[in-house]
Design a protein around this motif. Structure first.
Motif, PDB file in Angstrom:
ATOM      1  N   ILE A   7      50.711  39.789  42.180  1.00 36.03           N
ATOM      2  CA  ILE A   7      51.563  38.909  42.411  1.00 36.03           C
ATOM      3  C   ILE A   7      53.375  39.525  41.708  1.00 36.03           C
ATOM      4  N   LEU A   8      54.130  38.739  42.222  1.00 42.84           N
ATOM      5  CA  LEU A   8      55.351  39.445  42.300  1.00 42.84           C
ATOM      6  C   LEU A   8      55.894  38.457  41.000  1.00 42.84           C
ATOM      7  N   LEU A  27      45.931  34.046  36.774  1.00 40.14           N
ATOM      8  CA  LEU A  27      45.549  35.168  37.149  1.00 40.14           C
ATOM      9  C   LEU A  27      44.899  36.168  37.455  1.00 40.14           C
ATOM     10  N   ARG A  28      44.865  36.529  36.739  1.00 39.31           N
ATOM     11  CA  ARG A  28      44.449  37.447  35.992  1.00 39.31           C
ATOM     12  C   ARG A  28      42.678  37.485  36.254  1.00 39.31           C
ATOM     13  N   VAL A  34      49.141  41.537  38.338  1.00 43.40           N
ATOM     14  CA  VAL A  34      50.982  40.473  38.126  1.00 43.40           C
ATOM     15  C   VAL A  34      51.780  41.558  37.721  1.00 43.40           C
ATOM     16  N   THR A  35      53.121  41.691  38.565  1.00 47.79           N
ATOM     17  CA  THR A  35      54.581  42.571  37.960  1.00 47.79           C
ATOM     18  C   THR A  35      55.110  41.007  38.003  1.00 47.79           C
ATOM     19  N   THR A  50      55.509  40.281  24.965  1.00 50.19           N
ATOM     20  CA  THR A  50      54.211  39.343  24.877  1.00 50.19           C
ATOM     21  C   THR A  50      53.878  39.110  26.475  1.00 50.19           C
ATOM     22  N   ILE A  51      54.108  39.008  27.163  1.00 52.22           N
ATOM     23  CA  ILE A  51      54.391  39.132  28.675  1.00 52.22           C
ATOM     24  C   ILE A  51      53.947  40.468  29.344  1.00 52.22           C
ATOM     25  N   SER A  52      53.733  41.583  28.920  1.00 53.37           N
ATOM     26  CA  SER A  52      53.600  42.417  29.543  1.00 53.37           C
ATOM     27  C   SER A  52      51.714  43.259  29.109  1.00 53.37           C
ATOM     28  N   ALA A  53      51.630  42.581  27.831  1.00 52.23           N
ATOM     29  CA  ALA A  53      50.684  42.148  27.037  1.00 52.23           C
ATOM     30  C   ALA A  53      48.996  41.686  27.623  1.00 52.23           C
ATOM     31  N   LEU A  54      50.101  40.597  28.047  1.00 50.92           N
ATOM     32  CA  LEU A  54      49.228  39.884  29.460  1.00 50.92           C
ATOM     33  C   LEU A  54      49.000  39.881  30.578  1.00 50.92           C
ATOM     34  N   ALA A  55      50.033  40.345  31.122  1.00 51.32           N
ATOM     35  CA  ALA A  55      49.701  41.129  32.223  1.00 51.32           C
ATOM     36  C   ALA A  55      49.183  42.305  32.931  1.00 51.32           C
ATOM     37  N   GLY A  56      49.256  43.715  30.836  1.00 52.14           N
ATOM     38  CA  GLY A  56      48.898  44.419  31.484  1.00 52.14           C
ATOM     39  C   GLY A  56      49.228  45.935  32.014  1.00 52.14           C
TER      40      GLY A  56
END
Length: 397
Positions: A7-8, A27-28, A34-35, A50-56
């Protein structure tokens, strides 16, 4: 259910951006990658860290990030996903999409992509209702962009009305439906919803208090499990969900005709509150009030849609689910109805005025089947719908 899907996620600059943390988590949990892409305005509500940490994964923010361009050009980034999701989709982002503007990372990706796009609008009610936004909505839908929401509700600005972003769980269901992932992928399910209106004359009719909320929630939950949903609805207060095959009707006879036209299906869920009777000879002109004289109305029985489908000898759905809205002896009356109609399950609920269920936001149901009675606690109609959809999926597996 979304294992292997990418998902983008383009996060717009609205207060609802804080809910994207929950959407990414959901989603994860379903196995999706998730990008994330943040607009400049979104960075004022949620941080890239925050978003990067959650999306990995790396968060993309700038169109002129040379390092990112060396790793994956924005054109490629726009095309490697299975679905592009814009949430919250602000009025500004929607306007850029509708008019083909590309002045930042998010709008450039959206213009360059050949991947399906799903947006979750979020804005002030006046902005949503403005003619410019409505023109943009029409343009975007014409371009094939799918929508989830918005819904009515309280807003951060203190106003109330349409424009509130759908909840992350509802966006997840729309994503799943769009990707046709889930245990009901490839299955066709019929759902009826809302009341029916039986005319007395051109301006009066017989109806009931059904809002259509439960039927709409069931259709949305089935979509979320990957089903193709035919949604036959009377004149309900609640708008139909996006992504269904929508058939609007008024009367019970019109609903029966629409149901029969939709067959064959794998399962049918009859959540509509169909009027039992109609005026046998509706007047073609408005009946005039006359002092001391009341009009005499003669009633006829409406067709029994649930029984008609349940008792078919050919083309019967593998699973037929009826609803029983009762005010007294709920389980006994519902059990008798199930046997009389011939359906597989009856979803029974108490709609006496003290419960507040008819037209409300919650429900308390009992599922009656050959296995007996399964009693569910009172919960939101959305949660009832999800649990029922999961039960349908298990039955069809």
């Amino acid at each position: 259910m979304l294992a292997g899907k990418r998902i983008l996620l383009i996060i717009g600059g609205g207060i609802a951006a804080f809910k994207m943390s929950e959407l990414i988590r959901l989603l994860r949990k379903q196995g999706a990658a998730v990008t994330p892409v943040l607009t400049e305005a979104a960075g004022h509500f949620v941080t890239p860290l925050t978003i990067s940490a959650l999306a990995g994964e790396k968060v993309y923010t700038s169109l002129f990030d040379l390092t990112a361009e060396a790793e994956m050009g924005h054109i490629q980034l726009s095309r490697v996903a299975d679905l592009v999701v814009v949430a919250p989709a602000t009025a500004d982002l929607m306007a850029k999409m509708a008019h083909g503007l590309a002045d930042d990372m998010a709008s450039t990706l959206l213009l360059a992509t050949d991947t399906p796009v799903l947006i979750a609008p979020a804005m002030n009610v006046r902005m949503w209702q403005h003619p410019a936004t409505q023109r943009n909505i029409k343009t975007l839908k014409g371009d094939g962009v799918a929508f989830v929401g918005p819904v009515e509700g309280d807003m951060a600005c203190g106003e109330y009305g349409p424009g509130r972003m759908s909840e992350p769980s509802e966006i997840l269901e729309a994503i799943t439906a769009r990707l046709k992932a889930g245990p009901l992928a490839g299955r066709r399910v019929l759902v009826t919803s809302g009341p029916t209106h039986e005319p007395i004359d051109p301006v009066r009719y017989i109806a009931n208090r059904s809002s259509g909320a439960q039927g709409t929630a069931i259709a949305r939950a089935l979509l979320g499990l990957g089903a193709d949903v035919v949604f036959v609805t009377g004149p309900a207060e609640v708008p139909p969900p996006e992504g269904v095959e929508l058939v609007r009707v008024e009367s019970a006879r019109e609903m029966l005709e629409a149901v029969e036209a939709a067959l064959p299906v794998d399962a049918a869920v009859f959540a509509a509150a169909v009027a039992d009777w109609r005026v046998s000879s509706a007047s073609s002109s408005k009946i005039k009030k006359q002092a001391g004289a009341l009009p005499a109305l003669t009633f006829a029985e409406n067709p029994d849609i649930l029984a008609t489908v349940s008792q078919r000898t050919a083309g019967r759905p593998a699973l037929v689910v009826g609803f029983a809205a009762e005010t007294d002896d709920v389980e006994a009356n519902a059990a008798a109805k199930r046997l009389r109609k011939g359906c597989d399950w009856i979803v029974a609920n108490d709609v006496s005025p003290a419960t507040g269920i008819m037209g409300g936001t919650e429900n308390a149901v009992v599922i009656l089947s050959d296995e007996g009675a399964e009693r569910w606690p009172r919960m939101s109609k959305e949660l009832v719908a999800r649990r029922l959809a999961e039960r349908v999926a298990l039955a069809l597996a």
